[in-house]
Design an enzyme around this catalytic site. Structure first.
Site, PDB file in Angstrom:
ATOM      1  N   LYS A  22     -82.044   7.029  -5.908  1.00  0.00           N
ATOM      2  CA  LYS A  22     -81.881   8.089  -4.895  1.00  0.00           C
ATOM      3  C   LYS A  22     -83.230   8.649  -4.478  1.00  0.00           C
ATOM      4  O   LYS A  22     -83.504   8.808  -3.289  1.00  0.00           O
ATOM      5  CB  LYS A  22     -81.013   9.216  -5.469  1.00  0.00           C
ATOM      6  CG  LYS A  22     -81.068  10.495  -4.664  1.00  0.00           C
ATOM      7  CD  LYS A  22     -80.283  11.604  -5.298  1.00  0.00           C
ATOM      8  CE  LYS A  22     -81.021  12.425  -6.313  1.00  0.00           C
ATOM      9  NZ  LYS A  22     -81.903  13.502  -5.802  1.00  0.00           N
ATOM     10  N   ASN A  23     -84.076   8.940  -5.457  1.00  0.00           N
ATOM     11  CA  ASN A  23     -85.335   9.618  -5.137  1.00  0.00           C
ATOM     12  C   ASN A  23     -86.378   8.697  -4.508  1.00  0.00           C
ATOM     13  O   ASN A  23     -87.424   9.164  -4.067  1.00  0.00           O
ATOM     14  CB  ASN A  23     -85.913  10.305  -6.385  1.00  0.00           C
ATOM     15  CG  ASN A  23     -85.152  11.567  -6.725  1.00  0.00           C
ATOM     16  OD1 ASN A  23     -84.275  11.990  -5.973  1.00  0.00           O
ATOM     17  ND2 ASN A  23     -85.485  12.162  -7.855  1.00  0.00           N
ATOM     18  N   CYS A 116     -83.291  27.379  -5.950  1.00  0.00           N
ATOM     19  CA  CYS A 116     -82.155  26.576  -6.379  1.00  0.00           C
ATOM     20  C   CYS A 116     -81.906  26.826  -7.846  1.00  0.00           C
ATOM     21  O   CYS A 116     -82.646  27.566  -8.489  1.00  0.00           O
ATOM     22  CB  CYS A 116     -82.373  25.101  -6.072  1.00  0.00           C
ATOM     23  SG  CYS A 116     -83.535  24.313  -7.157  1.00  0.00           S
ATOM     24  N   ARG A 121     -89.028  26.599  -6.908  1.00  0.00           N
ATOM     25  CA  ARG A 121     -89.378  25.382  -6.165  1.00  0.00           C
ATOM     26  C   ARG A 121     -90.065  25.612  -4.817  1.00  0.00           C
ATOM     27  O   ARG A 121     -89.477  25.356  -3.750  1.00  0.00           O
ATOM     28  CB  ARG A 121     -88.140  24.488  -6.002  1.00  0.00           C
ATOM     29  CG  ARG A 121     -87.563  24.115  -7.337  1.00  0.00           C
ATOM     30  CD  ARG A 121     -86.454  23.138  -7.241  1.00  0.00           C
ATOM     31  NE  ARG A 121     -86.895  21.778  -6.988  1.00  0.00           N
ATOM     32  CZ  ARG A 121     -86.097  20.743  -6.981  1.00  0.00           C
ATOM     33  NH1 ARG A 121     -84.820  20.910  -7.208  1.00  0.00           N
ATOM     34  NH2 ARG A 121     -86.557  19.537  -6.747  1.00  0.00           N
ATOM     35  N   ASP A 304     -85.731  15.189 -15.186  1.00  0.00           N
ATOM     36  CA  ASP A 304     -84.385  14.810 -14.740  1.00  0.00           C
ATOM     37  C   ASP A 304     -83.547  14.158 -15.854  1.00  0.00           C
ATOM     38  O   ASP A 304     -82.381  13.843 -15.643  1.00  0.00           O
ATOM     39  CB  ASP A 304     -84.465  13.872 -13.524  1.00  0.00           C
ATOM     40  CG  ASP A 304     -84.807  14.626 -12.246  1.00  0.00           C
ATOM     41  OD1 ASP A 304     -84.853  15.868 -12.276  1.00  0.00           O
ATOM     42  OD2 ASP A 304     -85.034  13.971 -11.211  1.00  0.00           O
ATOM     43  N   ARG A 396     -74.005  13.990  -5.566  1.00  0.00           N
ATOM     44  CA  ARG A 396     -75.281  14.019  -4.848  1.00  0.00           C
ATOM     45  C   ARG A 396     -76.190  12.890  -5.317  1.00  0.00           C
ATOM     46  O   ARG A 396     -77.019  12.407  -4.551  1.00  0.00           O
ATOM     47  CB  ARG A 396     -75.990  15.343  -5.094  1.00  0.00           C
ATOM     48  CG  ARG A 396     -75.248  16.524  -4.556  1.00  0.00           C
ATOM     49  CD  ARG A 396     -76.075  17.763  -4.695  1.00  0.00           C
ATOM     50  NE  ARG A 396     -77.389  17.554  -4.089  1.00  0.00           N
ATOM     51  CZ  ARG A 396     -78.366  18.439  -4.090  1.00  0.00           C
ATOM     52  NH1 ARG A 396     -78.167  19.593  -4.655  1.00  0.00           N
ATOM     53  NH2 ARG A 396     -79.519  18.173  -3.525  1.00  0.00           N
TER      54      ARG A 396
END
Ligand code: UD1
Length: 425
Positions: A22-23, A116, A121, A304, A396
């Site tokens: 995803k990233n 968030c 952030r 993560d 997500r």
């Protein structure tokens, strides 16, 4: 609101195919704005964040077409240079269109991402870097406005290595006049994947993957195909799924090279694995022992994977200290794990886990993407039934997670109740 219900205690067995990262997909999609022609991107994970980025490109005027794990993107024409609040609030990585819009179209208006669940952030380093390249940057009514006829190469030092910041600046610098040097750049594999794609399109970039990236600006970029690298965080999550259920799983189409820190830490905890070029086999472990972990920018241990490791440490023997150095308040999963019987104390940026505990199924609430993954893993190990609320966070970033886990023998189902809310921060 959707719920995921897990009946835990089943050792997972079998094989699972890892999806594209995803990233890596998000900046690569954003970077299509830098040039014309049709880019064909393969190994694209069908996750909500990627679809959101596709939608944003569509709003900007690009043509985006998904066919399974392939995406065809053509940004010959851009009709808007504004990334609206409604979209940015659902995904902070929308800020990745800032650099490309500015570099190719001379202006960009991007809603300022808010706070968030994992901390404040900021994007100050993205903006300072663009200003150094000659952009006029201002803040108006919650929007970042940036303008520049043509960006000029600059010497940029990032106070802290920022992943999307490095990506934004690298993309912008690709079309700038002259040479840009980004010092103290982030070194994540996703940055290398983006650089590889840009180079295929004609960009001149050296040093991606190290902390000094040099970009010699070119006039224009052309189209290219690209195959996205495997998702290292999805890989890590399935490794922990195998370990926490004392199962034996084989992960195919992954890239173990990107997972050195995690593999070493899992081995230190007693997890046995055979590692091949694109495959990891995890053997059933008898006992695990508590270990200390400190999250750091790559090649350090990934933040993560922190929530997933906290979950794993609850079943390990002895004390584990998990120190979070990347994001300020990323322990939202701890309260929920406690509700499942885990003994964890949070002291500042450290979680101290006293194991082993027999986790017991309970209703729990997901707070962000990786926290949700941590709760799913705890649910797989727990006795009885775990019900995870606000599970839309999982969608997500994990492609078909319940289906993949069922393929490994897990008892896990999604209960749909109405539409998922748009607000996902
Ligand atoms: C990316 C990843 C995210 C991961 C994170 C850290 C994407 C789409 N997301 O997020 O999954 O958790 O890297 O590995 O790739 N910072 C500043 N000023 C800035 C930018 C960042 O102070 O302008 C700070 C942040 O507050 C944080 C640290 O730098 O403490 C690292 O954040 P950063 O690498 O920017 O995270 P993201 O790129 O948002």
């Amino acid at each position: 609101m959707d719920r995921t219900v897990i009946t835990g205690g089943i050792p997972l067995r079998g094989e699972v195919q890892i999806s594209g990262a995803k990233n890596a997909t998000l900046p690569i999609f954003a970077s299509t704005i830098l040039g014309g022609g049709e880019c064909v991107i393969t190994n694209v994970p069908r996750v909500v964040d990627v679809l959101t980025m596709g939608k944003l490109l569509g709003i900007l005027g690009a043509k985006v077409h998904h066919e399974g794990s392939r995406a065809l993107i053509n940004a010959d024409v851009i009709t808007s240079t504004q990334a609206p609040y409604d979209l940015v609030k659902t995904m902070r990585a929308s800020v990745l269109v800032l650099g490309p819009l500015l570099a190719r179209w001379g202006e960009a208006t991007v809603s300022m991402p808010g706070g968030c669940a994992i901390g404040s952030r900021p994007v100050n380093l993205h903006l300072a870097g663009l200003a150094k390249m000659g952009a006029e940057v201002s803040m108006e009514h919650g929007y970042i406005r940036a303008k520049a006829k043509r960006l000029t190469g600059a010497q940029i030092y990032c106070d802290t290595p920022t992943v999307t910041g490095t990506e934004n600046l690298m993309m912008a610098a690709s079309l700038a006049r002259g040479t840009t040097v980004i010092e103290n750049a982030a070194k994540e594999p996703e940055i290398v994947d983006l650089a590889n794609f840009l180079v295929k399109r004609g960009a001149r970039i050296a040093g991606a993957g190290s902390d000094v990236i040099t970009i010699e600006g070119v006039r224009e970029l052309h189209e290219s195909d690209h195959d996205i690298i495997p998702d290292r965080i999805e890989t890590g999550t399935y490794l922990v799924a195998g370990a926490i259920t004392r199962g034996a799983v084989t992960l195919n189409r992954c890239c173990p090279n990107h997972l050195d820190a995690l593999l070493m830490k899992l081995r230190e905890a007693g997890v046995e694995m055979q590692v091949e070029k694109e495959r990891i086999r995890l053997n059933a472990a008898s006992r695990l022992k508590g270990i200390d972990i400190r999250t750091l920018p790559y090649p350090g241990f990934p933040t993560d994977m922190q929530a997933q490791m906290v979950a794993l440490m609850t079943i390990a023997d002895g004390m584990s200290v998990i120190t979070e150095t990347v994001f300020e308040s990323r322990f939202m999963h701890v309260e929920e794990l406690r509700r499942m019987g885990a003994e964890i104390k949070v002291e500042g940026n450290r979680a101290v886990v006293a194991g082993p505990t027999r986790l017991a199924g309970a209703p729990v609430m997901a707070s962000d993407l990786r926290a949700s993954a941590g709760l799913v893993l705890a649910g797989l190990a727990a006795e009885g039934t775990t019900e995870i609320l606000r599970v839309y966070h999982l969608d997500r970033g994990y492609e078909r997670m319940e289906e993949k886990l069922r393929g490994l023998g897990a008892m896990i189902t999604r209960h749909k109740e109405g539409a998922a809310p748009a607000e996902t921060r």
